[in-house]
Scaffold this motif. Structure first.
Motif, PDB file in Angstrom:
ATOM      1  N   PRO A  70       0.840  -1.196   0.000  1.00  0.00           N
ATOM      2  CA  PRO A  70       0.000   0.000   0.000  1.00  0.00           C
ATOM      3  C   PRO A  70       0.879   1.252   0.000  1.00  0.00           C
ATOM      4  O   PRO A  70       1.875   1.299   0.725  1.00  0.00           O
TER       5      PRO A  70
ATOM      6  N   GLU B 160       3.984   8.404  -1.529  1.00  0.00           N
ATOM      7  CA  GLU B 160       5.300   7.811  -1.278  1.00  0.00           C
ATOM      8  C   GLU B 160       6.282   8.104  -2.413  1.00  0.00           C
ATOM      9  O   GLU B 160       7.181   7.307  -2.671  1.00  0.00           O
TER      10      GLU B 160
ATOM     11  N   ASP C 192      -3.075   4.602  -2.850  1.00  0.00           N
ATOM     12  CA  ASP C 192      -4.242   4.968  -2.051  1.00  0.00           C
ATOM     13  C   ASP C 192      -4.602   6.450  -2.266  1.00  0.00           C
ATOM     14  O   ASP C 192      -4.612   7.238  -1.320  1.00  0.00           O
TER      15      ASP C 192
ATOM     16  N   ALA D 224       5.414   0.517   2.217  1.00  0.00           N
ATOM     17  CA  ALA D 224       6.224   1.087   1.138  1.00  0.00           C
ATOM     18  C   ALA D 224       7.508   1.740   1.642  1.00  0.00           C
ATOM     19  O   ALA D 224       8.427   1.984   0.872  1.00  0.00           O
ATOM     20  N   ASP D 225       7.577   2.046   2.929  1.00  0.00           N
ATOM     21  CA  ASP D 225       8.704   2.846   3.424  1.00  0.00           C
ATOM     22  C   ASP D 225       9.907   2.001   3.850  1.00  0.00           C
ATOM     23  O   ASP D 225      10.830   2.502   4.479  1.00  0.00           O
TER      24      ASP D 225
ATOM     25  N   GLN E  92      10.179  -0.043   6.137  1.00  0.00           N
ATOM     26  CA  GLN E  92      10.304  -0.317   7.574  1.00  0.00           C
ATOM     27  C   GLN E  92      10.225  -1.828   7.816  1.00  0.00           C
ATOM     28  O   GLN E  92      10.743  -2.323   8.803  1.00  0.00           O
TER      29      GLN E  92
ATOM     30  N   ARG F 165      11.659   4.590   8.928  1.00  0.00           N
ATOM     31  CA  ARG F 165      11.152   4.989   7.598  1.00  0.00           C
ATOM     32  C   ARG F 165      12.305   5.588   6.806  1.00  0.00           C
ATOM     33  O   ARG F 165      13.034   6.431   7.329  1.00  0.00           O
TER      34      ARG F 165
ATOM     35  N   THR G 155       5.526   9.733   8.225  1.00  0.00           N
ATOM     36  CA  THR G 155       4.429   8.820   8.565  1.00  0.00           C
ATOM     37  C   THR G 155       3.085   9.430   8.185  1.00  0.00           C
ATOM     38  O   THR G 155       2.915  10.646   8.228  1.00  0.00           O
ATOM     39  N   LYS G 156       2.153   8.568   7.786  1.00  0.00           N
ATOM     40  CA  LYS G 156       0.803   9.031   7.443  1.00  0.00           C
ATOM     41  C   LYS G 156      -0.157   8.753   8.590  1.00  0.00           C
ATOM     42  O   LYS G 156      -1.344   9.013   8.493  1.00  0.00           O
TER      43      LYS G 156
ATOM     44  N   ARG H 155      -5.451   9.299  13.310  1.00  0.00           N
ATOM     45  CA  ARG H 155      -5.663   8.107  12.477  1.00  0.00           C
ATOM     46  C   ARG H 155      -5.379   6.824  13.252  1.00  0.00           C
ATOM     47  O   ARG H 155      -6.028   5.803  13.032  1.00  0.00           O
TER      48      ARG H 155
HETATM   49  N1  UDP Z   1      -0.695   4.191   3.724  1.00  0.00           N
HETATM   50  C1  UDP Z   1      -1.763   4.085   2.845  1.00  0.00           C
HETATM   51  N2  UDP Z   1      -2.854   4.883   3.047  1.00  0.00           N
HETATM   52  C2  UDP Z   1      -2.936   5.780   4.063  1.00  0.00           C
HETATM   53  C3  UDP Z   1      -1.859   5.844   4.981  1.00  0.00           C
HETATM   54  C4  UDP Z   1      -0.758   5.031   4.778  1.00  0.00           C
HETATM   55  O1  UDP Z   1      -1.727   3.284   1.912  1.00  0.00           O
HETATM   56  O2  UDP Z   1      -3.952   6.475   4.152  1.00  0.00           O
HETATM   57  C5  UDP Z   1       0.483   3.329   3.512  1.00  0.00           C
HETATM   58  C6  UDP Z   1       1.829   4.064   3.543  1.00  0.00           C
HETATM   59  O3  UDP Z   1       2.167   4.567   2.270  1.00  0.00           O
HETATM   60  C7  UDP Z   1       2.775   2.963   4.021  1.00  0.00           C
HETATM   61  C8  UDP Z   1       1.885   2.145   4.964  1.00  0.00           C
HETATM   62  O4  UDP Z   1       0.544   2.435   4.598  1.00  0.00           O
HETATM   63  O5  UDP Z   1       3.205   2.129   2.968  1.00  0.00           O
HETATM   64  C9  UDP Z   1       2.106   2.473   6.439  1.00  0.00           C
HETATM   65  O6  UDP Z   1       1.993   3.862   6.631  1.00  0.00           O
HETATM   66  P1  UDP Z   1       3.058   4.688   7.487  1.00  0.00           P
HETATM   67  O7  UDP Z   1       4.428   4.254   7.155  1.00  0.00           O
HETATM   68  O8  UDP Z   1       2.759   6.143   7.289  1.00  0.00           O
HETATM   69  O9  UDP Z   1       2.652   4.263   8.958  1.00  0.00           O
HETATM   70  P2  UDP Z   1       3.628   3.970  10.199  1.00  0.00           P
HETATM   71  O10 UDP Z   1       4.689   3.023   9.712  1.00  0.00           O
HETATM   72  O11 UDP Z   1       4.194   5.298  10.569  1.00  0.00           O
HETATM   73  O12 UDP Z   1       2.730   3.387  11.227  1.00  0.00           O
END
Ligand code: UDP
Ligand code: MG
Length: 233
Positions: A14, A18, A47, A99-100, A102, A203, A208-209, A214
Motif C-alpha cells: 500500500p 510515497e 491509495d 512502502a517505506d 520499515q 522509515r 508517517t501518514k 488516524r
Molecule cells: N498508507 C496508505 N494509506 C494511508 C496511509 C498510509 O496506503 O492512508 C500506507 C503508507 O504509504 C505505508 C503504509 O501504509 O506504505 C504504512 O503507513 P506509514 O508508514 O505512514 O505508517 P507507520 O509506519 O508510521 O505506522
C-alpha cells in the motif's frame, strides 16, 4: 503439510504519497526478486496519492512485468488499500509490506522457510518499538483491551507485515466486513499461525501518514469490528 516445489509469491504494497520512497523501494524489490529464486509479482496499491506516486508506479509497470498497480480514486486509508491488494493479488503465498521499507523485504525470505514447514500465517512482531513511550503504552493498552473484549488475540507489536498462504488470503477475502481491520481478520480466520520477531527499520524517506487521530481511528475500528460491547454500551 506438503508445499509446492516451485511456488509463486505475490506481494501487496500500500502506498500513499510515497513518491520519495518509490525509486528506492523499486530497486529493493528487484534485488529481493533476484534473491527469491522463484516467480514473484509485486502489486502496488496507490491509495489516492496526490504526489507522483502513481506516475512512478505506471512507469515501472510498463518496463517490468513483475510489477502491477491499482489506483484509488481518493484516499481510503491503509487498511482499505491492503484489503484491495489482497483481493487482486495472485500467488501461492502472499506477503504484505509497507512502502517505506520499515518492513525489510529480506525478512520475507526467512518467513518463507516457515511457510515451507507448514505454517499458514507468519506475522512480523517488532522487536523494539522506536515510538514515543506514550504511544507504546497506548498500543499495549489497546491490544490488552481488544483481547479482553473480543475473541481475537493479536500481540501488541504485530502489524500488517506478514506472509500468508493462499487459502488464508481467500478466507480473508470472503469475509463480508466493510471496515476492515486486517490484522484482526488475519488472526480471526485461524489456521497455523506463528509470530516472527524482527527489527523494524526507520522509515527511509517521507513522513508517517499515521498521526494520532488516524491511529485512534484504527484502534476504534479494531474494537468495534471484533466486539459488540461498544455497541451495547
Ligand atoms: N498508507 C496508505 N494509506 C494511508 C496511509 C498510509 O496506503 O492512508 C500506507 C503508507 O504509504 C505505508 C503504509 O501504509 O506504505 C504504512 O503507513 P506509514 O508508514 O505512514 O505508517 P507507520 O509506519 O508510521 O505506522
Ligand atoms: Mg511506516
Amino acid at each position: 503439510m506438503q508445499r509446492k516445489e516451485n511456488p509463486t509469491l505475490g506481494m501487496v504494497i500500500p502506498c500513499y504519497n510515497e513518491e520519495s520512497m518509490m525509486p528506492r523501494l523499486i530497486e529493493e524489490l528487484k534485488v529481493f526478486a533476484g534473491r527469491l529464486g522463484f516467480p514473484c509479482r509485486f502489486l502496488f496499491v496507490d491509495d489516492g496519492s496526490r504526489d507522483r506516486t502513481a506516475d512512478l508506479m505506471f512507469e515501472v509497470c510498463e518496463q517490468d512485468t513483475q510489477f502491477a498497480f491499482l489506483s484509488f480514486s481518493r484516499n481510503f486509508g491503509h487498511q482499505t488499500a491492503v484489503s484491495a491488494g489482497l483481493q487482486f493479488i495472485e500467488g501461492d503465498v502472499v506477503a504484505v509490506i509497507d512502502a517505506d521499507l520499515q518492513d525489510p523485504p529480506e525478512v520475507i525470505l526467512e518467513m518463507l522457510e516457515l511457510w515451507k514447514q507448514g505454517y499458514d500465517v507468519i506475522y512480523g512482531v517488532r522487536r523494539d518499538r522506536k515510538e514515543h513511550a506514550f504511544l507504546r503504552v497506548a498500543y499495549k493498552l489497546f491490544y490488552r483491551l481488544l483481547e479482553r473484549i473480543s475473541n481475537i488475540e493479536i500481540p501488541p507489536d504485530a502489524g500488517d507485515f506478514s506472509l500468508m498462504d493462499r487459502k488464508v488470503v481467500d478466507h480473508i477475502n470472503r469475509l463480508p466486513e466493510h471496515n476492515r481491520f486486517v490484522r484482526g481478520l488475519r488472526s480471526w480466520v485461524g489456521f497455523r499461525q506463528i509470530d516472527f520477531p524482527y527489527q523494524r527499520a526507520r522509515r527511509q524517506a517521507g513522513a508517517t501518514k499515521y498521526d494520532f487521530f488516524r491511529l485512534t481511528q484504527l484502534a476504534f475500528d479494531g474494537l468495534i469490528s471484533f466486539s459488540s460491547i461498544p455497541l451495547r454500551l
